[in-house]
Design a protein around this motif. Structure first.
Motif, mmCIF file in Angstrom:
data_model
loop_
_atom_site.group_PDB
_atom_site.id
_atom_site.type_symbol
_atom_site.label_atom_id
_atom_site.label_comp_id
_atom_site.label_asym_id
_atom_site.label_seq_id
_atom_site.Cartn_x
_atom_site.Cartn_y
_atom_site.Cartn_z
ATOM 1 N N HIS A 65 70.545 52.983 87.288
ATOM 2 C CA HIS A 65 70.042 52.054 86.259
ATOM 3 C C HIS A 65 71.120 51.900 85.195
ATOM 4 O O HIS A 65 71.291 52.750 84.321
ATOM 5 C CB HIS A 65 68.743 52.590 85.632
ATOM 6 C CG HIS A 65 68.093 51.603 84.716
ATOM 7 N ND1 HIS A 65 66.756 51.297 84.778
ATOM 8 C CD2 HIS A 65 68.602 50.834 83.727
ATOM 9 C CE1 HIS A 65 66.467 50.393 83.852
ATOM 10 N NE2 HIS A 65 67.574 50.094 83.191
ATOM 11 N N HIS A 81 73.686 48.786 83.051
ATOM 12 C CA HIS A 81 73.894 47.375 82.719
ATOM 13 C C HIS A 81 75.362 47.178 82.364
ATOM 14 O O HIS A 81 75.767 47.413 81.226
ATOM 15 C CB HIS A 81 72.992 46.961 81.552
ATOM 16 C CG HIS A 81 71.542 47.210 81.809
ATOM 17 N ND1 HIS A 81 70.810 46.450 82.691
ATOM 18 C CD2 HIS A 81 70.692 48.155 81.331
ATOM 19 C CE1 HIS A 81 69.563 46.912 82.737
ATOM 20 N NE2 HIS A 81 69.470 47.949 81.931
ATOM 21 N N THR A 118 70.987 47.041 86.972
ATOM 22 C CA THR A 118 69.569 46.660 86.915
ATOM 23 C C THR A 118 69.330 45.566 85.885
ATOM 24 O O THR A 118 68.557 45.742 84.949
ATOM 25 C CB THR A 118 68.703 47.885 86.573
ATOM 26 O OG1 THR A 118 69.398 48.647 85.583
ATOM 27 C CG2 THR A 118 68.419 48.726 87.773
ATOM 28 N N LYS A 124 65.500 41.981 89.142
ATOM 29 C CA LYS A 124 64.951 42.810 88.067
ATOM 30 C C LYS A 124 63.978 41.997 87.233
ATOM 31 O O LYS A 124 64.362 40.989 86.622
ATOM 32 C CB LYS A 124 66.098 43.323 87.183
ATOM 33 C CG LYS A 124 65.657 44.027 85.898
ATOM 34 C CD LYS A 124 65.052 45.396 86.169
ATOM 35 C CE LYS A 124 64.708 46.141 84.894
ATOM 36 N NZ LYS A 124 65.886 46.534 84.116
ATOM 37 N N HIS A 149 61.825 53.432 84.392
ATOM 38 C CA HIS A 149 61.204 54.129 83.247
ATOM 39 C C HIS A 149 59.863 54.774 83.644
ATOM 40 O O HIS A 149 59.759 55.983 83.656
ATOM 41 C CB HIS A 149 61.038 53.234 82.010
ATOM 42 C CG HIS A 149 62.221 52.358 81.736
ATOM 43 N ND1 HIS A 149 63.462 52.877 81.430
ATOM 44 C CD2 HIS A 149 62.386 50.997 81.755
ATOM 45 C CE1 HIS A 149 64.311 51.874 81.256
ATOM 46 N NE2 HIS A 149 63.699 50.730 81.453
ATOM 47 N N ASP A 175 70.529 53.861 82.098
ATOM 48 C CA ASP A 175 70.199 52.698 81.261
ATOM 49 C C ASP A 175 71.361 52.404 80.303
ATOM 50 O O ASP A 175 71.149 51.919 79.187
ATOM 51 C CB ASP A 175 68.888 52.889 80.495
ATOM 52 C CG ASP A 175 68.220 51.550 80.176
ATOM 53 O OD1 ASP A 175 68.787 50.495 80.553
ATOM 54 O OD2 ASP A 175 67.144 51.559 79.562
HETATM 55 ZN ZN ZN Z 1 67.684 48.927 81.510
#
Ligand code: ZN
Length: 361
Positions: A53, A55, A87, A147, A209, A282
């Protein structure tokens, strides 16, 4: 191209440790090569880490493109992350096209959300009845993943503002089916409990998450083999989201604060339920690129380190359909001074990172 002898141990698969391996022509082999000068490398060898995950087109101050996307990719690579599932893109990853010095990237196209229902300027924003068509479009663009933002705060509710789903269950199911029809898989951002039943009913392929999962959602995800990427570092930010919102949006703030406080226990419960937990940072806005080792250490506070290592390597690669360290597979690997299953912290200090048989560090 340099040939190497890896003096091991080689953690070739979750249940297979091999004494020695070689890298010839950029690929792993377990047969001693003849007539080849080799450079010896000692240490524990694992497959290149996978950030499930991430970006690449998001930085500390928001969406970026071009050279900054490349910089993020190289930062991941230098940390031993040789595979990334992006993602959700906020711009374009085309700067990475055709490069062989960056991690292998599974793309998801652009984030899909509704107007005013996600971070400003990140997503392709569509009305609910356009979701399926947009999912098909992003599936064709990414050729891999899609996504969808499944829930987000609805500020239009004023004092009553809270996390609510962006789409009806039918819209969500149609969108997942539309992406599947294009040969793509779908993952969804979800913090809220209310999104889980519709996502599982829609046969979503992965959950990001998952802070709202109840025991019954966990049992369903375990039974269907749907992994969760718990992004523990990101959930640690819920306390500050709650503090910022506490005056204007007390209901939302209270929910975020509760999920923050339960975050470690929640990951343990998901593990106990039998869910496959994969590591993802993330990285993008509030979390720096190249921080997978820190996420792994945080996960290891909740579940056994052996499962964290598996979720960052073999299990993630199997789930993505990507190679690992079997005979003839690309030499995408990380060498460590100690067994990471015994000492998860060693993931932060690889002694060698090798991408397609080329040593990066
Ligand atoms: Zn994210």
């Amino acid at each position: 191209m340099t040939a190497y002898e890896l003096t091991g141990p080689i953690l070739a698969a979750e249940d297979r440790t091999v004494g020695k391996a070689w890298v010839v022509g950029g690929r792993v082999t377990y047969e001693r090569p003849r007539h080849t000068d080799v450079t010896r490398i000692g240490g524990w060898v694992i497959p290149g880490l996978v950030d499930m995950h991430c970006h690449l087109s998001v930085g500390p101050s928001g969406p970026v493109d071009g050279d900054l996307v490349l910089k993020h990719a190289l930062t991941e690579r230098d940390a031993g992350v040789l595979m990334v599932r992006d993602t959700g893109s906020a711009s374009s990853l085309e700067v990475l096209d055709g490069r062989n010095d960056v991690p292998k990237v599974y793309r998801s196209g652009r984030f899909i959300a509704r107007p005013k229902r996600y971070l400003k300027g990140y997503a392709v924003e569509v009305e609910p009845d356009e979701l399926a068509a947009e999912a098909a479009r992003q599936a064709r663009a990414s050729g891999s993943w899609v996504k969808i933002i499944a829930d987000w705060i609805d500020r239009d509710l004023g004092d009553e503002a809270d996390l609510t789903p962006l789409w009806s269950p039918t819209q969500l199911a149609d969108a997942v089916a539309a992406a599947h029809a294009e040969g793509a898989r779908v993952t969804a951002h979800t913090f809220a409990t209310e999104s889980l039943e519709p996502l599982l009913d829609a046969d979503v392929d992965c959950i990001e998450h998952g802070t709202g999962m109840t025991d019954s959602h966990m049992a369903r995800a375990a039974a269907s083999g749907t992994p969760v990427v718990p992004t523990v570092l990101q959930i640690a930010n819920f306390a500050s989201f709650a503090a910022l919102a506490s005056e204007r949006f007390p209901r939302f703030a209270e929910r975020m604060r509760r999920m923050y406080e339960a975050r470690h226990e929640h990951v343990t419960r998901m593990w106990e339920a039998g869910i496959t937990l994969l590591t993802g940072t993330d990285a993008g806005s509030s979390i720096a690129h190249g921080d997978l080792a820190r996420e792994a250490a945080e996960m290891a506070r909740c579940i056994p380190a052996v499962d964290v290592v598996a979720g960052a390597t073999w299990r993630a690669r199997t789930f993505l359909g990507a190679p690992g360290l079997a005979e003839g597979e690309p030499a995408d690997l990380v060498v460590l001074a100690r067994d990471p299953r015994e000492d998860i912290g060693v993931l932060a200090a690889p002694t060698v990172v090798m991408l397609d048989g080329v040593t990066i560090i």
